[in-house]
Design an enzyme around this catalytic site. Sequence first.
Site, PDB file in Angstrom:
ATOM      1  N   ARG A 208      18.222   8.719  30.557  1.00 45.60           N
ATOM      2  CA  ARG A 208      17.722   9.887  31.758  1.00 45.60           C
ATOM      3  C   ARG A 208      16.072   8.560  32.033  1.00 45.60           C
ATOM      4  O   ARG A 208      15.831   7.684  31.097  1.00 45.60           O
ATOM      5  CB  ARG A 208      17.414  10.804  30.982  1.00 45.60           C
ATOM      6  CG  ARG A 208      16.727  11.201  29.888  1.00 45.60           C
ATOM      7  CD  ARG A 208      16.360  12.287  29.746  1.00 45.60           C
ATOM      8  NE  ARG A 208      16.819  13.414  30.481  1.00 45.60           N
ATOM      9  CZ  ARG A 208      17.109  14.163  30.221  1.00 45.60           C
ATOM     10  NH1 ARG A 208      17.939  14.430  29.507  1.00 45.60           N
ATOM     11  NH2 ARG A 208      18.381  15.042  31.281  1.00 45.60           N
TER      12      ARG A 208
ATOM     13  N   GLU B  66      22.782  22.355  37.504  1.00 49.00           N
ATOM     14  CA  GLU B  66      23.126  23.790  37.582  1.00 49.00           C
ATOM     15  C   GLU B  66      21.968  24.229  38.141  1.00 49.00           C
ATOM     16  O   GLU B  66      20.492  24.224  38.020  1.00 49.00           O
ATOM     17  CB  GLU B  66      22.976  24.080  36.030  1.00 49.00           C
ATOM     18  CG  GLU B  66      22.781  26.005  36.156  1.00 49.00           C
ATOM     19  CD  GLU B  66      22.617  25.921  33.959  1.00 49.00           C
ATOM     20  OE1 GLU B  66      21.741  24.827  33.645  1.00 49.00           O
ATOM     21  OE2 GLU B  66      22.721  26.504  34.124  1.00 49.00           O
TER      22      GLU B  66
ATOM     23  N   LYS C 215      13.957  20.766  32.434  1.00 51.39           N
ATOM     24  CA  LYS C 215      13.438  21.519  33.326  1.00 51.39           C
ATOM     25  C   LYS C 215      13.040  23.571  32.396  1.00 51.39           C
ATOM     26  O   LYS C 215      12.223  24.366  33.637  1.00 51.39           O
ATOM     27  CB  LYS C 215      15.224  22.911  33.524  1.00 51.39           C
ATOM     28  CG  LYS C 215      15.560  21.664  35.034  1.00 51.39           C
ATOM     29  CD  LYS C 215      16.653  22.614  35.175  1.00 51.39           C
ATOM     30  CE  LYS C 215      17.610  21.566  36.477  1.00 51.39           C
ATOM     31  NZ  LYS C 215      19.020  21.885  37.046  1.00 51.39           N
TER      32      LYS C 215
END
Length: 568
Positions: free
Chosen positions: A270, A43, A280
């Site tokens: 992850r 994104e 983020k």
Amino acid sequence: MEENSLNEKEDIKKSLNFIEQIIEEDLQNGKNENRVHTRFPPEPNGYLHIGHAKSICLNYGLAKRYNGKMNLRFDDTNPAKEETEYVEAIKEDVKWLGADWEDREFYASDYFEQLYQWAIVLIKKGFAYVCELNAEQIAEMKGTPTRPGTASPYRERATEENLMLFARMRAGEFEENTKILRAKIDMESPNMQMRDPILYRIIKKEHHRTGNKWCIYPMYDFAHGQSDYIEGITHSICTLEFEVHRPLYNWFLEKLVKTPYKPRQIEFARLNLSYTVMSKRKLLELVQKNYVNGWTDPRMPTISGLRRRGYTPEAIRMFAEKVGIAKRDNLIDLGLLEFCIREDLNKKAQRAMAVMNPLKVVITNYDDTLTEYLEAINNPEDVEAGTHDVPFSKILYIEQEDFMETPPKKYFRLSPGNEVRLRYAYFIKCNEVVKDENNQILEIHCTYDPASKGGKSPDGRKVKSTIHWVSQQHAIKAEARLYDRLFLAEVPDKTEDGTDYKANLNPDSLIIKDCYVEPYLRNAKSGDKFQFERIAYFCVDPESNEDKLIFNRTVTLKDTWAKINNNE
RNA sequence: UGGCCAGUGGUGUAAUGGUAACACUCCAGAUUUUGGUUCUGUCAUUCUUGGUUCGACUCCAGGCUGGCCAACCA
């Protein structure tokens, strides 16, 4: 015998990660005409970090390994958060890492019209409805993981009315937060994702690509699986938290398309790295509140930060390889990343001498006016790298740490009466320590042995230590930016009550100081990498120029002496 | 009192029914014109209990522990 050794070789080669095993099974079953097609779907709402690097290496690596392709697709379904600046930065980072998406640069926003049409299909089939509940009501009626939800009063709205309202949503007739389109699935599902999830919401903001064409935007969940489908993705690899979304993505495709081909989603764990944060949201906060100097700050775990710090794509790829792929939660030791960059730079970085904390040394028996040029090896690990000359004269700087008036045991460096080698130069012996009225050392006086020129020992005499130095009159003053880990805690999120991860910020993560470097470094360019011998790897910062050289410390050398010293 | 996923040395990843491997870290030593590099050596009864089997890290059942899921975020 022959057969045996062959098998053994295969065994060593094998050891596939679980995703590769799945792909090879699919290949053996002739799925998707034996295509392997992956994608990296960021994104554009922030810069990429080392966790994304793991994903990029995985997706691109799989495509390479199985003669397939990898797309780059921006998941840009929320104009409130996404910006072109991020798109550009992401493309640069992916390219720099060495992943090639060729001409397949896509955007979820490319598919807005198709997605809209698909939403209409769902409405017509009775699988979607326009809901007018507000956010709090929706949350309330959704239930909880242990309590089933209850149906929206708008759930049984007539198809024609849904169609009409959805069209008017698109036409901009309603305000934000007044109407949404929801899937009609199962409000009592044990899987929260299936409790009539939101498909479309009204957002009256300009989109970085579609401008003002749309005022309704699909949710990620309604866009992602279909985007994969449109692009012909065979293996849609994502992180563990999307595992519970998988049934929803499959449900959409099942209702919307009838081909045998469907993307297969596979989830992996992850990356978590010690002494750093990876979300983020937190990285954005560090940037916005100026805890660091932007996304490319060398302390950031961003790809651009690591690049500026002096990391190479090769080192990051090696790291991605070494951390492996699995489904269990992990916390990777920052030391592994540091190992990878040392491993790479050891082979590549030119050696040079620099003094960080100067101590003046006078060679009392050396000619006042003489300058000799001594040959230094550029890289002992790479004979092809050649040599360069280092000027030597009567007054030198050495490292303060490399002299002790009263040395402890096992200290091999310079001390009164002790002899050491100046790298590539001469053996010197310390005879006198000159101090000021406060007993602070001003300079030390040494004598050199002319027969030891080049650091050789014609009589076979041994010295226990070789130290680095620069010639005072020839040295260049430069700025050293000494970077260290951004956080003091292994897991910055673990904090006392009432504080957050920022309480664990390392106040000494950046120390800026002057240093002296040998003149060979005068023309070093932005991005050039060096090992300052016995100190650390450094790379030239983009802000560096001819008037003011700036070196970023990438990672220190291993320091066995510091360890011995600490343990005693 | 829900669903899904996962538990192998300090860390991470292998071994996919045949007797625990590799890498990093740590510690000890050798080599070294970088206390760097390189080289050698040491470090695990695989969360637990029971079952299946000649044989279980691997299969089955229960327990325990951890993660994820209740944004008009992705």
